[in-house]
Design an enzyme around this catalytic site. Structure first.
Site, mmCIF file in Angstrom:
data_model
loop_
_atom_site.group_PDB
_atom_site.id
_atom_site.type_symbol
_atom_site.label_atom_id
_atom_site.label_comp_id
_atom_site.label_asym_id
_atom_site.label_seq_id
_atom_site.Cartn_x
_atom_site.Cartn_y
_atom_site.Cartn_z
ATOM 1 N N ASP A 20 -13.908 -22.685 11.264
ATOM 2 C CA ASP A 20 -13.495 -21.285 11.252
ATOM 3 C C ASP A 20 -14.620 -20.402 11.794
ATOM 4 O O ASP A 20 -15.094 -19.492 11.123
ATOM 5 C CB ASP A 20 -13.087 -20.861 9.842
ATOM 6 C CG ASP A 20 -12.251 -19.587 9.852
ATOM 7 O OD1 ASP A 20 -11.758 -19.213 10.944
ATOM 8 O OD2 ASP A 20 -12.087 -18.971 8.791
ATOM 9 N N LYS A 66 -13.767 -13.022 -7.436
ATOM 10 C CA LYS A 66 -14.418 -11.862 -6.825
ATOM 11 C C LYS A 66 -15.859 -12.171 -6.428
ATOM 12 O O LYS A 66 -16.517 -12.996 -7.036
ATOM 13 C CB LYS A 66 -14.421 -10.703 -7.802
ATOM 14 C CG LYS A 66 -13.044 -10.078 -7.955
ATOM 15 C CD LYS A 66 -13.071 -8.913 -8.907
ATOM 16 C CE LYS A 66 -11.666 -8.310 -8.984
ATOM 17 N NZ LYS A 66 -11.513 -7.442 -10.159
ATOM 18 N N ILE A 69 -17.883 -6.843 -3.720
ATOM 19 C CA ILE A 69 -17.975 -6.709 -2.266
ATOM 20 C C ILE A 69 -16.965 -7.583 -1.555
ATOM 21 O O ILE A 69 -16.942 -7.655 -0.338
ATOM 22 C CB ILE A 69 -19.403 -7.021 -1.755
ATOM 23 C CG1 ILE A 69 -19.900 -8.346 -2.333
ATOM 24 C CG2 ILE A 69 -20.354 -5.893 -2.082
ATOM 25 C CD1 ILE A 69 -21.243 -8.771 -1.794
ATOM 26 N N GLY A 70 -16.153 -8.283 -2.293
ATOM 27 C CA GLY A 70 -15.152 -9.110 -1.635
ATOM 28 C C GLY A 70 -14.322 -9.847 -2.662
ATOM 29 O O GLY A 70 -14.699 -9.982 -3.827
ATOM 30 N N VAL A 71 -13.165 -10.286 -2.221
ATOM 31 C CA VAL A 71 -12.286 -11.047 -3.094
ATOM 32 C C VAL A 71 -11.782 -12.253 -2.309
ATOM 33 O O VAL A 71 -11.362 -12.108 -1.169
ATOM 34 C CB VAL A 71 -11.081 -10.199 -3.557
ATOM 35 C CG1 VAL A 71 -10.217 -10.993 -4.520
ATOM 36 C CG2 VAL A 71 -11.546 -8.914 -4.212
ATOM 37 N N GLY A 72 -11.874 -13.400 -2.917
ATOM 38 C CA GLY A 72 -11.400 -14.595 -2.226
ATOM 39 C C GLY A 72 -10.547 -15.448 -3.140
ATOM 40 O O GLY A 72 -10.244 -15.042 -4.269
ATOM 41 N N GLY A 73 -10.155 -16.588 -2.667
ATOM 42 C CA GLY A 73 -9.313 -17.475 -3.449
ATOM 43 C C GLY A 73 -9.968 -17.904 -4.747
ATOM 44 O O GLY A 73 -9.305 -18.124 -5.755
ATOM 45 N N PHE A 74 -11.250 -17.973 -4.728
ATOM 46 C CA PHE A 74 -12.009 -18.431 -5.882
ATOM 47 C C PHE A 74 -12.139 -17.328 -6.919
ATOM 48 O O PHE A 74 -12.171 -17.572 -8.104
ATOM 49 C CB PHE A 74 -13.379 -18.878 -5.362
ATOM 50 C CG PHE A 74 -14.377 -19.291 -6.406
ATOM 51 C CD1 PHE A 74 -15.208 -18.360 -7.020
ATOM 52 C CD2 PHE A 74 -14.513 -20.621 -6.754
ATOM 53 C CE1 PHE A 74 -16.148 -18.758 -7.951
ATOM 54 C CE2 PHE A 74 -15.455 -21.012 -7.697
ATOM 55 C CZ PHE A 74 -16.270 -20.083 -8.289
#
Ligand SMILES: *[C@@H]1O[C@H](CO)[C@@H](O)[C@H](O)[C@H]1NC(C)=O
Ligand SMILES: *[C@@H]1O[C@H](CO)[C@@H](O)[C@H](O)[C@H]1NC(C)=O
Ligand SMILES: *[C@@H]1O[C@H](CO)[C@@H](O)[C@H](O)[C@H]1NC(C)=O
Ligand SMILES: *[C@@H]1O[C@H](CO)[C@@H](O)[C@H](O)[C@H]1NC(C)=O
Ligand SMILES: *[C@@H]1O[C@H](CO)[C@@H](O)[C@H](O)[C@H]1NC(C)=O
Ligand SMILES: *[C@@H]1O[C@H](CO)[C@@H](O)[C@H](O)[C@H]1NC(C)=O
Ligand SMILES: *[C@@H]1O[C@H](CO)[C@@H](O)[C@H](O)[C@H]1NC(C)=O
Ligand SMILES: *[C@@H]1O[C@H](CO)[C@@H](O)[C@H](O)[C@H]1NC(C)=O
Ligand SMILES: *[C@@H]1O[C@H](CO)[C@@H](O)[C@H](O)[C@H]1NC(C)=O
Length: 862
Positions: free
Chosen positions: A648, A535, A528-533
């Site tokens: 943020d 998936k 459901i998402g991909v980030g710096g860390f």
């Protein structure tokens, strides 16, 4: 072990004597005989922030050297100047003498604010406090205790059994063991209390009742389950403080919270109202309505306590939904023992909205795991209730003893010590006049939050038979292995991750097979998402609890230590309006973090990114969501000694759960935090364009008012249903902040609001809301409201919108995967996401962002 202790065990319930009833009757107005002393206050005393009068203490002093001083520094998190900013300092044994009735029970509250007083440094202060021979504190260091709890001040509450004396002699004695030691106190409250305790407490595991009336006690926890903080002035005349129970919940399954329908009156019948205010009884937490789910888990709270002590747990109940017995029946477990089987609230009270309470006494044995008190609820299947559910409205936990209530000082964790050092340094480097509170990032602040919610100090165990005396705080012992901690709990932490008992207690450990099962072996369709860390996967645990699982990418820069820090910090950041971390997995080089799953996704997709014709939120819903998010941010800003700045705030970081409750996400670690004070800001500006505080650019200084600015943009976004930045519009309209302010000042705001809201917002509500949002966008931080003022104003806007707009029904559509990409669960994501927009002269993306950028730096357009 238990028979060594002098227990006041009565084999039968004693009838309440007429004398006792008379006492109850008379104590209906306990305020008549209460003392509130601001120690060191000058003649005339002073009022606290709640408007309560505190009087000088000098006329009760009898003997000993003492001096009154004013604190050298006012910590921003002090809830009130009175009584904390003045203190009485004792350099030798000294006493206060208070006239009391020999046969009455008294409440004694002591308030300590360890600041520097004249040339007295609180680091040198160790002392004991006794009350007519009962030891309340011993070798007590307010400074160490506050440091460990990461709080600026602490309040202790004792309940003294009748002292059979006409005087209460309160003795402060500096420790002989330390040179230059002294004692101090900032406030003393003494009030006659009704006899809250009786002789019908169940002694868990012993099929016996216990008389708690003659024991002294210390209040350790007092929680409004499923509800909110209740301040002393909102209590039912006993000036107690009730806290939210969320930080003490264990695991992923935290049940559901409900609130009584406004039409239901809490009917106390014969129970005195002072037992607990109606605000405690009109909110509750229950397990949920799905039998398959409720039967699969225990609704569990965990409390850190001193081992080798006896605790009375008072549970408050009130069922305001059902009215027949055996509709809901459940078992209550304390420390894994059955305290009550087949609890049936309606069966006890025989009516809807009628409150009651039950007392259970457990003895926390010495030994591994003894420093925790577990409270768990589970449906009582044996009695075949109509619904497999459980309900709880309030929890109070008292430590009982008849000779000493003192425990060791908690030990601050290394991490907190470092944070504290940093803070000290930055204060020295800075001009003392500075009004900026110290900004410490998530590192210290995270730990601070849990602490802020605690009523008193809890120390971990003193002695494990056969081991060295060992004291440690229940706060993070970062990277430390505890000598006595080779217990069940640390046994389950795997691989290289060593966690503090608290993090382990609050944070569940998942095995890799469990995680694989939950995510269908990390199936791509669940991403459901991909980030710096790495998936983020959608997953299902415990027969149906939805979670979001963040899986570390093996190539990720985030190493084991960051992983560990994140668990330590986030496991303690629990608040109704913050997305919480519920567990982790570390096995076979796999590192995963498990979070709450937010069924309704982001706020943004419900105001303009989704299918508007179906999904438009009503004005009331938008207000409620904004209020929820503001509560979450308020908690980050003021929850403790350190201010945590989100950095943020935006509509994609405000998530909505299945009940449309707003939760702030992506507050996490802020590695650059401590440096901020020295004026260094990393070249990568964290935050999102369109939301960034112009003052942050100008002065390179981040304060909590930067979050307020961003929140102002969020408010206009909710009102106007358009993005904070829309480069495809004409220049003057690109930035929502500018465009909204222009229209507001021109009186044309109505023209740009969401067409779905047009004609549905009451003018007074709109005016209040727009004025508030405008103030948030003030150029200078000092002109912006605090999160607290903001909350107040939003609540007012909601009240002004009397007619709830219930016309639009929301479809609870499942989260759109594409939308979820915007949700970043981790600070690193932001850095990655906005690296291209960095300030440090690296490449800028296209023309638009350049234009936007210059607009932000010199916000002339205003
Ligand atoms: C206290 O100070 C005196 C004189 O400075 C010194 O002789 C003594 O050893 C100190 N005691 C302790 C316990 O540090
Ligand atoms: C609290 O005290 C006030 C005045 O002393 C009294 O009128 C009121 O009934 C009391 N409330 C409770 C809940 O005892
Ligand atoms: C509250 O109770 C009233 C009367 O029983 C009922 O009409 C109303 O729908 C209830 N409201 C909610 C929110 O359940
Ligand atoms: C009271 O405190 C003492 C000292 O901590 C402890 O040894 C004793 O067991 C306690 N008594 C009870 C009843 O908890
Ligand atoms: C209760 O049981 C849980 C799970 O079996 C265990 O982790 C915990 O340590 C136990 N608590 C106590 C106080 O014994
Ligand atoms: C709930 O807690 C009790 C007591 O610790 C335990 O026996 C039981 O197995 C637990 N049930 C679940 C589903 O965890
Ligand atoms: C007093 O407290 C300090 C700090 O927690 C500790 O190091 C010391 O051992 C304690 N002394 C006694 C006698 O308990
Ligand atoms: C929005 O929903 C309506 C009605 O279901 C549908 O006709 C329309 O195509 C949808 N629009 C989008 C952008 O999905
Ligand atoms: C940043 O820029 C690079 C190339 O300049 C591009 O490949 C990358 O996708 C951009 N990242 C984001 C998050 O926009």
């Amino acid at each position: 072990m238990i028979h060594n202790i002098r227990l006041h065990v009565f084999l039968s319930v004693l009838c309440l004597s007429p004398a006792f009833n008379a006492l109850l009757a008379r104590s209906q107005s306990p305020s008549s005989s209460s003392l509130m002393l601001g120690c060191g206050l000058a003649d005339g005393g002073g009022k606290d922030s709640d408007g309560r009068q505190w009087n000088p203490d000098n006329k009760y002093l009898s003997g000993g050297d003492s001096n009154a001083f004013r604190a050298s520094y006012q910590d921003p998190s002090l809830s009130s100047e009175v009584p904390y900013m003045t203190a009485r300092v004792f350099t030798s044994e000294a006493t206060y003498k208070f006239p009391i009735s020999p046969d009455k029970r008294y409440w004694l509250r002591l308030h300590f604010y360890p600041s520097v007083y004249s040339n007295f440094d609180p680091a040198n202060s160790y002392f004991s406090v006794t009350a007519n021979g009962l030891t309340l504190l011993s070798n007590f260091s307010a400074s160490i205790t506050c440091q460990a709890l990461s709080q600026a001040y602490i309040d202790r509450e004792y309940s003294l059994a009748p002292l059979t004396s006409d005087f209460l002699t309160l003795t402060f004695k500096p420790s002989h063991e330390y040179n230059g030691s002294f004692a101090f106190v900032n406030g003393i409250q003494l009030m006659e209390m009704p006899n809250l305790f009786d002789s019908s407490a169940t002694l868990v595991g012993f099929n016996q009742l216990m008389d708690a009336t003659s024991l002294h006690s210390q209040a350790m926890f007092r929680l409004n389950v499923g509800g909110q903080y209740i301040s002393p002035t909102q209590d039912s005349n006993l000036s107690r403080t009730w806290y939210d129970d969320t930080p003490y919940l264990y695991g992923a399954s935290t049940g559901v919270t409900t609130e009584a329908n406004k039409t239901v009156q809490i009917n106390y019948q014969s129970m005195p109202q002072y037992i607990a205010p109606s605000t405690v009884y009109s909110t509750s937490r229950s397990m949920g309505s799905d039998k398959d789910v409720t039967l699969a888990y225990n609704l569990t709270w965990i409390f850190q306590v001193d081992p080798n002590s006896m605790y009375l747990t008072r549970l408050h109940f009130c069922d305001y939904t059902f009215d027949k017995s055996n509709e809901i029946a459940f078992n209550i477990y304390l420390n894994n023992q059955t305290a009550q089987s087949g609890a049936d609230v309606i069966g006890w009270t025989s009516g809807r909205g009628v409150p009651t309470y039950k007392d259970y006494v457990v003895y926390a044995q010495d030994g591994p795991g003894a420093d925790q008190l577990w409270l768990a609820l589970h449906p009582a299947t044996e009695t075949k209730p109509e619904y497999y559910d459980a309900i709880l409205n309030g929890i109070e936990i008292f430590k009982l003893n008849d000779t000493t209530l003192a425990g060791p000082n908690p030990q601050p964790s290394d991490m907190l010590m470092k944070a504290e050092e940093q803070q000290q340094k930055s204060f020295q480097n800075k001009d003392q006049q500075s009004t900026h509170p110290a900004i410490i990032g998530g590192a210290a602040g995270g730990a601070a939050l849990l602490a802020a919610l605690c009523i008193a100090v809890y120390q971990r165990q003193k002695r494990v038979p056969g081991s060295e005396p060992h004291t440690s705080s229940w706060l993070p012992l970062y990277g430390n292995t505890q000598s006595s901690g080779k217990s069940t709990l640390s046994g389950r932490s795997a691989g290289g991750v060593t966690l503090s008992a608290t993090a382990q207690g609050l944070c569940r450990y998942f095995s890799l097979p469990e995680i694989k099962h939950a995510t269908k072996n990390f199936d791509e369709s669940n991403v459901i998402g991909v980030g710096g860390f790495g998936k983020v996967y959608k997953g299902v645990i415990d027969n149906g609890i939805k979670v979001a699982i963040k899986r570390s990418n093996p190539e990720s820069e985030q190493g084991v230590s960051e992983f560990q820090t994140e668990i330590e910090m986030l496991s303690k950041l629990r608040h109704k309006h913050l997305v919480s971390l519920i567990g982790f997995c570390e096995e076979d080089n796999e590192m995963c973090l498990v979070y709450d799953y937010m069924a309704h996704g982001t706020l943004r997709e419900h105001i303009y990114k989704g299918n508007k014709s179906l999904n438009a939120l009503s004005w009331k819903q938008r207000l409620e969501i904004c209020i929820g998010a503001a509560r979450g941010l308020h908690y980050l800003h003021t929850g403790a000694r350190y201010t945590i700045i989100h950095r943020d705030v935006k509509t994609t970081n405000i998530l909505l759960d299945e009940n449309w409750v707003a939760k702030v996400s992506d507050f996490g670690l802020s590695k650059t935090g401590p440096n901020m004070n020295n004026g260094h800001v990393s070249t990568v500006v964290k935050g999102s364009f369109g939301y960034l505080d112009p003052e942050y650019f100008r002065r390179q200084q981040l304060t909590e008012k930067s979050d307020v600015y961003s929140f102002g943009v969020v408010l206009f976004e909710a009102l106007c249903a358009r993005p904070a930045l829309n480069p495809s519009l004409s220049k003057e309209q690109v930035s929502l902040a500018d465009w909204a302010l222009t229209n507001k000042r021109r009186g044309t705001l109505e023209d740009i609001i969401d067409p779905h809201l047009r004609g549905k917002i009451r003018p007074e509500s709109l005016r209040k809301f727009a004025d508030t949002a405008e103030k948030c966008l003030s150029d200078h931080g000092v002109h912006r409201p605090t999160m607290n003022d903001l909350l107040w104003n939003l609540e007012l806007a909601l009240q002004l919108q009397e007619n709830p707009d219930g016309s639009i029904k929301l479809s609870s559509s499942p989260m759109d995967d594409a939308e979820f990409e915007e949700i970043s669960l981790k600070g690193n994501d932001i850095a990655t996401h906005y690296k291209n927009l960095s300030l440090g002269g690296e490449q800028e993306t296209g023309d638009n962002s350049n234009a936007i950028f210059s607009q932000m730096v010199s916000p002339k357009g205003r």
